[in-house]
Scaffold this motif. Structure first.
Motif, PDB file in Angstrom:
ATOM      1  N   TYR A  86       7.646  -2.093  -1.250  1.00  0.00           N
ATOM      2  CA  TYR A  86       8.928  -2.709  -0.946  1.00  0.00           C
ATOM      3  C   TYR A  86       8.770  -4.234  -0.835  1.00  0.00           C
ATOM      4  O   TYR A  86       9.633  -4.986  -1.287  1.00  0.00           O
ATOM      5  N   THR A 114       8.893  -5.733  -4.238  1.00  0.00           N
ATOM      6  CA  THR A 114      10.263  -5.855  -4.752  1.00  0.00           C
ATOM      7  C   THR A 114      11.011  -6.975  -4.036  1.00  0.00           C
ATOM      8  O   THR A 114      11.828  -7.663  -4.653  1.00  0.00           O
ATOM      9  N   ASP A 115      10.703  -7.176  -2.761  1.00  0.00           N
ATOM     10  CA  ASP A 115      11.336  -8.245  -1.992  1.00  0.00           C
ATOM     11  C   ASP A 115      10.924  -9.609  -2.523  1.00  0.00           C
ATOM     12  O   ASP A 115      11.763 -10.507  -2.681  1.00  0.00           O
ATOM     13  N   TRP A 119       9.877 -10.253  -5.563  1.00  0.00           N
ATOM     14  CA  TRP A 119      10.509 -10.385  -6.879  1.00  0.00           C
ATOM     15  C   TRP A 119      11.974 -10.789  -6.713  1.00  0.00           C
ATOM     16  O   TRP A 119      12.463 -11.680  -7.405  1.00  0.00           O
ATOM     17  N   HIS A 120      12.655 -10.156  -5.759  1.00  0.00           N
ATOM     18  CA  HIS A 120      14.059 -10.471  -5.487  1.00  0.00           C
ATOM     19  C   HIS A 120      14.219 -11.938  -5.098  1.00  0.00           C
ATOM     20  O   HIS A 120      15.162 -12.606  -5.519  1.00  0.00           O
TER      21      HIS A 120
END
Length: 137
Positions: free
Chosen positions: A84, A87-88, A90-91
């Motif tokens: 997670y 993904t954070d 990357w976000h």
């Protein structure tokens, strides 16, 4: 079906992390002085990675139930949190005045691992204490 409800806190925690990660650098700079009134030692939000992913690790452990008290559960917990975190980061590459940082991912992993180790320790202490109550001696 009842076990699925245990994942609601995980989702809520992930949404909170996503919400804070969606703030631009300018928005965070306006929030920091207010936060510093309560925590004057805070110079930036980097320590919040430990806090956020510690909380996420606790919610993942709650969702896992008894499995969280095993090394396999611990590793799965940290893996979920680190994935997670990836993904954070990357976000954040799409958020104005924010950028992905491998050091942030390390802080995320440390926070999640600390939560997982705390859960392991608490389960072990509880099991040791309950086994002592039933010894014949």
């Amino acid at each position: 079906m009842a076990k699925r409800w245990r994942y609601i806190p995980v989702i809520v925690c992930m949404l909170a992390i996503f919400g804070f990660s969606s703030r631009s650098g300018d928005q965070l700079d306006t929030i920091l002085p207010w936060v510093q009134k309560w925590m004057p030692w805070l110079t930036d939000f980097n320590p919040m990675h430990y806090v956020a992913y510690f909380a996420l690790g606790l919610t993942v452990a709650f969702a896992q139930g008894r499995k969280a008290a095993t090394w396999q559960g611990f590793l799965l917990n940290v893996l979920i949190c680190v994935l997670y975190g990836l993904t954070d980061e990357w976000h954040q590459s799409y958020v104005p005045m924010r950028s992905p940082d491998p050091l942030d991912l390390l802080h995320d992993a440390i926070g999640a691992a600390a939560a997982g180790l705390l859960v392991l320790l608490l389960f072990r202490l509880r099991n040791r204490r309950s086994s002592r109550n039933y010894t014949i001696g």
